[in-house]
Design an enzyme around this catalytic site. Sequence first.
Site, short mmCIF file in Angstrom:
data_model
loop_
_atom_site.label_atom_id
_atom_site.label_comp_id
_atom_site.label_asym_id
_atom_site.label_seq_id
_atom_site.Cartn_x
_atom_site.Cartn_y
_atom_site.Cartn_z
N GLU A 17 0.81 -1.21 0.00
CA GLU A 17 0.00 0.00 0.00
C GLU A 17 0.86 1.28 0.00
O GLU A 17 0.40 2.34 0.40
CB GLU A 17 -0.94 -0.02 1.21
CG GLU A 17 -1.91 -1.19 1.18
CD GLU A 17 -2.68 -1.36 2.47
OE1 GLU A 17 -3.60 -0.56 2.71
OE2 GLU A 17 -2.38 -2.29 3.24
N SER A 153 -6.70 -2.19 1.96
CA SER A 153 -6.95 -1.73 0.59
C SER A 153 -7.56 -2.81 -0.30
O SER A 153 -7.49 -2.71 -1.52
CB SER A 153 -5.67 -1.17 -0.06
OG SER A 153 -5.26 0.01 0.60
N TYR A 223 -9.55 3.76 -4.84
CA TYR A 223 -8.57 4.82 -5.08
C TYR A 223 -8.64 5.45 -6.47
O TYR A 223 -7.79 6.25 -6.82
CB TYR A 223 -7.16 4.28 -4.82
CG TYR A 223 -7.02 3.76 -3.41
CD1 TYR A 223 -7.16 4.63 -2.33
CD2 TYR A 223 -6.79 2.42 -3.15
CE1 TYR A 223 -7.07 4.16 -1.03
CE2 TYR A 223 -6.69 1.94 -1.85
CZ TYR A 223 -6.84 2.82 -0.79
OH TYR A 223 -6.75 2.36 0.49
N ARG A 262 -10.96 3.69 12.23
CA ARG A 262 -12.09 3.58 11.29
C ARG A 262 -12.55 2.13 11.29
O ARG A 262 -11.75 1.22 11.10
CB ARG A 262 -11.67 3.97 9.88
CG ARG A 262 -12.85 4.18 8.92
CD ARG A 262 -12.41 4.17 7.48
NE ARG A 262 -12.11 2.82 7.02
CZ ARG A 262 -11.04 2.48 6.32
NH1 ARG A 262 -10.13 3.38 6.00
NH2 ARG A 262 -10.85 1.22 5.95
N ASP A 264 -15.04 -0.73 9.64
CA ASP A 264 -15.81 -1.08 8.45
C ASP A 264 -16.89 -2.07 8.83
O ASP A 264 -16.62 -3.08 9.50
CB ASP A 264 -14.90 -1.67 7.38
CG ASP A 264 -13.85 -0.65 6.90
OD1 ASP A 264 -14.14 0.56 6.97
OD2 ASP A 264 -12.78 -1.08 6.46
N GLU A 277 -13.92 -5.17 10.05
CA GLU A 277 -12.53 -4.95 10.45
C GLU A 277 -12.36 -3.51 10.92
O GLU A 277 -13.25 -2.68 10.75
CB GLU A 277 -11.57 -5.24 9.30
CG GLU A 277 -11.82 -4.42 8.05
CD GLU A 277 -11.01 -4.93 6.86
OE1 GLU A 277 -10.02 -4.25 6.53
OE2 GLU A 277 -11.35 -5.97 6.28
N ASN A 279 -9.39 -0.17 11.26
CA ASN A 279 -8.16 0.37 10.70
C ASN A 279 -7.58 1.38 11.67
O ASN A 279 -8.27 2.33 12.06
CB ASN A 279 -8.47 1.04 9.35
CG ASN A 279 -7.24 1.35 8.55
OD1 ASN A 279 -6.33 1.99 9.04
ND2 ASN A 279 -7.22 0.91 7.31
N GLY A 283 -6.98 5.70 5.76
CA GLY A 283 -6.52 6.43 4.59
C GLY A 283 -6.93 7.89 4.64
O GLY A 283 -7.96 8.25 5.20
#
Length: 318
Positions: A17, A153, A223, A262, A264, A277, A279, A283
């Site tokens: 990443e 990602s 992205y 964050r 999800d 999951e 983070n 990002g």
Amino acid sequence: MSDLGHVLVLAGGLSYEREVSLRSGRRVSEALRAVGIPVETRDTDASLVPAVLADPPDAVFVTLHGGAGEDGAIRSVLELLSVPYVGADPDACRVAFDKPTAKAVVRSFGLRTPESVTLPKETFHDLGASAVLDRIVERLGLPLFVKPSRGGSALGASMVRTAQELPSAMVGCFAYGDTALIERYIEGVEVSVSVVDLGEGPVALPPVEIVPDAGLYDYASRYTAGHTEFFAPARLSPEVSQACAEMAVTAHTALGLRDVSRTDLIVDEAGLPYFLEVNVAPGMTETSLLPMAIEAAGDDLGTLCQALLEQAAARHSA
């Protein structure tokens, strides 16, 4: 007037990443400069430690994704250097970065998460791939979602709708990691909830709904501008939005995270959210979810990053 005279943003690294991390680092650096904070951006190479020792920063913002950026390694080095940084400590990172472990922890706190199987590559081969995969389908049913147990990602991740698709999905997953997480796929609305703690306890930002054109929120959808439609706040009822917010805050707390995270989720047809999951280094690119949530909350990215850095510096001083 800020006391931050020297802020270091870490971006790049050697994970899959890397390019995303560089984009995140640029975005955070630009946002901080816009609010008057002096910023230096550095990669994690052999020059980093000597540079930090020669000119210690007031605080560090880590925008490294995957690998050392999220597994606690680089934060362990920052602690060795006695440098304050934004985000979770190394121990919490190690737990959160490993998806099966994170799922087990949040499940123990009562959170709903899809049923799953974790399978190292060695076990997969040693016991006979065909026999193992047959049992997975028998146990979890179809469709399934396969992804590396570590990393982000959506690299190496794929949906499996038929039993015939599962072997190739496993091969693709093992290209990015030695352990696969195979989950029962939950049909529903993909939602991301960012959590920020500025000293008064973790608070959930507005949920962001994710609607990828291709149907799957893969690397390109994440992205590439225009490949995914986002709704911030998400098009959820107040009750479901609140349930998502509570789940994200519980996950943040259960995993011992700090400052920002964050989570999800996926919301099924009955309006029930499932934890997927978390983070620890969300990002920060132009198409990333945390900046969208910050904007939806009526806040400014640079101002929030400044506040997080000031909090990290004050925590270190205390």
